[in-house]
Write a protein that holds these residues in place. Structure first.
Motif, short mmCIF file in Angstrom:
data_model
loop_
_atom_site.label_atom_id
_atom_site.label_comp_id
_atom_site.label_asym_id
_atom_site.label_seq_id
_atom_site.Cartn_x
_atom_site.Cartn_y
_atom_site.Cartn_z
N GLU A 4 39.37 -43.01 -7.45
CA GLU A 4 38.09 -42.38 -7.77
C GLU A 4 38.16 -41.83 -9.19
N ILE A 5 37.10 -42.07 -9.95
CA ILE A 5 37.03 -41.61 -11.33
C ILE A 5 35.62 -41.08 -11.59
N LEU A 6 35.55 -39.90 -12.19
CA LEU A 6 34.27 -39.37 -12.63
C LEU A 6 34.20 -39.53 -14.14
N PHE A 7 33.22 -40.29 -14.59
CA PHE A 7 33.04 -40.56 -16.02
C PHE A 7 32.00 -39.59 -16.58
N LEU A 8 32.32 -38.95 -17.70
CA LEU A 8 31.42 -37.98 -18.32
C LEU A 8 31.10 -38.39 -19.75
N PRO A 9 29.85 -38.17 -20.17
CA PRO A 9 29.50 -38.46 -21.56
C PRO A 9 30.15 -37.45 -22.50
N MET A 10 30.22 -37.80 -23.76
CA MET A 10 30.81 -36.89 -24.74
C MET A 10 29.92 -35.68 -24.94
N ARG A 11 30.52 -34.56 -25.28
CA ARG A 11 29.75 -33.36 -25.55
C ARG A 11 29.10 -33.44 -26.93
N ASN A 12 27.96 -32.79 -27.04
CA ASN A 12 27.26 -32.69 -28.30
C ASN A 12 27.00 -31.21 -28.57
N PRO A 13 27.83 -30.57 -29.38
CA PRO A 13 27.70 -29.12 -29.58
C PRO A 13 26.34 -28.68 -30.10
N VAL A 14 25.70 -29.52 -30.89
CA VAL A 14 24.38 -29.14 -31.41
C VAL A 14 23.36 -29.11 -30.28
N LEU A 15 23.34 -30.16 -29.46
CA LEU A 15 22.37 -30.20 -28.37
C LEU A 15 22.67 -29.16 -27.31
N GLU A 16 23.93 -28.78 -27.17
CA GLU A 16 24.28 -27.77 -26.18
C GLU A 16 23.70 -26.42 -26.53
N LYS A 17 23.29 -26.22 -27.78
CA LYS A 17 22.61 -24.98 -28.14
C LYS A 17 21.29 -24.87 -27.37
N TYR A 18 20.74 -26.01 -26.99
CA TYR A 18 19.47 -26.04 -26.27
C TYR A 18 19.67 -26.22 -24.77
N THR A 19 20.68 -26.98 -24.38
CA THR A 19 20.81 -27.37 -22.98
C THR A 19 21.91 -26.62 -22.24
N GLY A 20 22.74 -25.86 -22.95
CA GLY A 20 23.85 -25.17 -22.31
C GLY A 20 25.13 -25.98 -22.39
N GLU A 21 26.25 -25.30 -22.18
CA GLU A 21 27.55 -25.94 -22.33
C GLU A 21 27.81 -26.95 -21.21
N LYS A 22 28.40 -28.05 -21.57
CA LYS A 22 28.72 -29.12 -20.63
C LYS A 22 30.22 -29.34 -20.57
N LEU A 23 30.64 -30.16 -19.64
CA LEU A 23 32.01 -30.63 -19.56
C LEU A 23 32.07 -32.06 -20.06
N ASP A 24 33.22 -32.45 -20.62
CA ASP A 24 33.49 -33.85 -20.85
C ASP A 24 34.94 -34.10 -20.50
N ALA A 25 35.40 -35.33 -20.68
CA ALA A 25 36.75 -35.69 -20.26
C ALA A 25 37.81 -34.91 -21.01
N ALA A 26 37.48 -34.42 -22.20
CA ALA A 26 38.45 -33.66 -22.99
C ALA A 26 38.46 -32.17 -22.65
N SER A 27 37.53 -31.72 -21.82
CA SER A 27 37.48 -30.30 -21.46
C SER A 27 38.72 -29.93 -20.65
N PRO A 28 39.40 -28.86 -21.01
CA PRO A 28 40.61 -28.47 -20.27
C PRO A 28 40.32 -28.27 -18.78
N GLY A 29 41.12 -28.92 -17.94
CA GLY A 29 40.99 -28.76 -16.49
C GLY A 29 39.74 -29.35 -15.90
#
Length: 458
Positions: free
Chosen positions: A102-127
């Motif tokens: 089983e694998i959960l695939f996540l899109p890359m984070r976009n720090p600029v857009l997260e200013k509007y949409t809130g913080e997200k997780l991506d594969a590089a997020s710790p844990g």
């Protein structure tokens, strides 16, 4: 409202940041393992919902993706590969056995857009894997390679890929993934269509766990409070929309994140219109008003309907019709047998209909009690089915050819709608089948009889 420019102007303000209660993470893993066993060595690819384009549009996760992951992260994808035995291709090439994955695939984070949409997780997020409760997390960009490698190892596996096949954005993404798989095999399009993953998830979602039952109970408790507030707000001269607003506010106060469906407050003739939702009429003394309104708690819905007299007291005729509808609901409840009873539908109400259909039981009760103004039986005024499954969807997917058993959750909602008399009555409760096979009403605390309704309005 703040103006925004370019692509950013189309993004949603953070509506996914609300805290949801959840079933235990291990339960999501068990669901994925069960799905894997159903794949017979194939693969399931389930895409998450994208955030909508405009901030006034609500974000809601894809139901199957949420059921399998418990994640509200947008725009990702889940791949489940079922364990499969060793095989030999048509040309004699050996293909090794493969294990469950089983694998959960996540899109890359976009720090600029997260200013509007809130913080997200991506594969590089710790844990990330631990936070999401999955075996592995990978960048979404690697999904084509993983799916392509799976198919390339044995081209016959294209026949065992299950995914979303609808015309929604998730279906479009699925078709794009399958086109890439075709390219891996050197073809413009696959020679076979992917199989519909909902055929598998429907079977899984029909049986609710104890944790799911508890979330539906919380949705129903908030909805009961909402219905009671609505009853007290009903007065001659009050607009239907005002009562709807009172109900929605009470749901939110009770912890719901949204309504399960657009609230229906239909008075007078509007009470006979099944899905009336304009809620624009001013209620008048002598009307009955149908309120079909319920909330969603942590992604799980409830569904409740009550019928009230606008002046606080039913007329003799309104009470007669009300009592018949309640009698039909009670008859269906009394007839229920776990593992045997099925819902049925409006096309199965003839004399030759099977005796195990709850819809038929309710229809027969209505058709043998009371008459219309012309002396005709009332069955023809029960124009919709008796009920439906409830869960992550207010109309949760279900195979109605199968009987309801332990863990089933569904509505029983008979109704009589007589436009000539401007009388519509519907009584709807959400029920579940407990571990002993007993049918339990989530809304037992909500008024049921005409006397109880009148008392609750005072």
């Amino acid at each position: 409202m703040m103006k925004r420019f370019g692509v950013v102007a189309l993004l949603l303000v953070a509506q996914v940041a609300f805290g949801l209660e959840s079933v235990p993470k291990g339960e999501y893993h068990d669901r994925r393992v069960k799905l894997g066993a159903m794949l017979k060595g194939g693969a399931a690819v389930v895409f998450a919902a994208h955030e909508p384009a405009m901030e006034y549009q609500d974000y809601r996760q894809d139901e199957d993706f949420y059921y399998l992951t418990g994640s509200n992260e947008p725009a990702g994808a889940l791949v489940v590969i079922g364990a499969g035995p060793a095989a030999v291709t048509r040309l004699g090439t050996p293909v090794p056995a493969h294990a469950y994955r089983e694998i959960l695939f996540l899109p890359m984070r976009n720090p600029v857009l997260e200013k509007y949409t809130g913080e997200k997780l991506d594969a590089a997020s710790p844990g990330a894997a631990e936070k999401l409760g999955v075996d592995a997390v990978m960048p979404l960009s690697q999904l084509p390679a993983v799916l392509g490698a799976f198919v390339q190892e044995d081209p016959r596996r294209v026949r065992t890929v299950w995914t979303q096949v609808g015309n929604d954005p998730q279906g479009e993404q699925a078709r794009g993934a399958m086109r890439f798989a075709a390219n891996v095999l050197g073809a413009e399009e696959l020679q076979v269509s992917p199989q519909d993953v909902t055929a598998l998830t429907t079977t899984l979602r029909m049986v609710k766990s104890a944790a799911e039952i508890e979330l539906i109970r919380k949705a129903t408790d908030a909805s009961i409070a909402s219905q009671l507030a609505g009853m007290r707000a009903i007065k001659p001269g009050v607009r239907e929309r005002t009562v709807a607003g009172v109900e929605v506010a009470k749901m939110m106060e009770g912890g719901c994140e949204r309504v399960s469906y657009p609230s229906i407050v239909g008075s007078g003739f509007n009470s006979t219109v099944l899905h009336y939702s304009a809620n624009e009429r001013v209620m008048e003394k002598g009307d009955v008003v149908v309120i079909d309104a319920a909330g969603e708690y942590s992604m799980y819905a409830s569904d409740l309907t009550r019928t009230m007299p606008v002046g606080g007291k039913f007329t003799a005729r309104q009470r007669e019709i009300y009592d018949i509808v309640l009698g039909a609901q009670n008859a269906a409840r009394a007839a229920f047998v776990a593992g045997k009873s099925k819902m049925g539908n409006v096309s199965q109400r003839g004399a030759d209909a099977p005796a195990d259909l709850l819809d038929k039981v309710a229809y027969d009760y209505i058709n043998t009690h009371g008459k219309d103004l012309h002396g005709e039986p009332l069955g023809k005024y029960f124009v919709h089915g008796l009920g439906h499954g409830v869960g992550i969807d207010v109309h949760d997917p279900a195979d109605y050819s199968k009987p309801f058993d332990v863990g089933s959750v569904f509505t029983i909602e008979p109704g009589i709608y007589i436009p000539e008399e401007k009388i519509g009555v519907r009584i709807e409760d959400t029920f579940y089948v407990d571990a002993s096979g007993k049918l339990i009403d989530f809304a037992e605390k909500l008024p049921h009889t005409a006397d109880e309704v009148e008392a609750a309005m005072r």
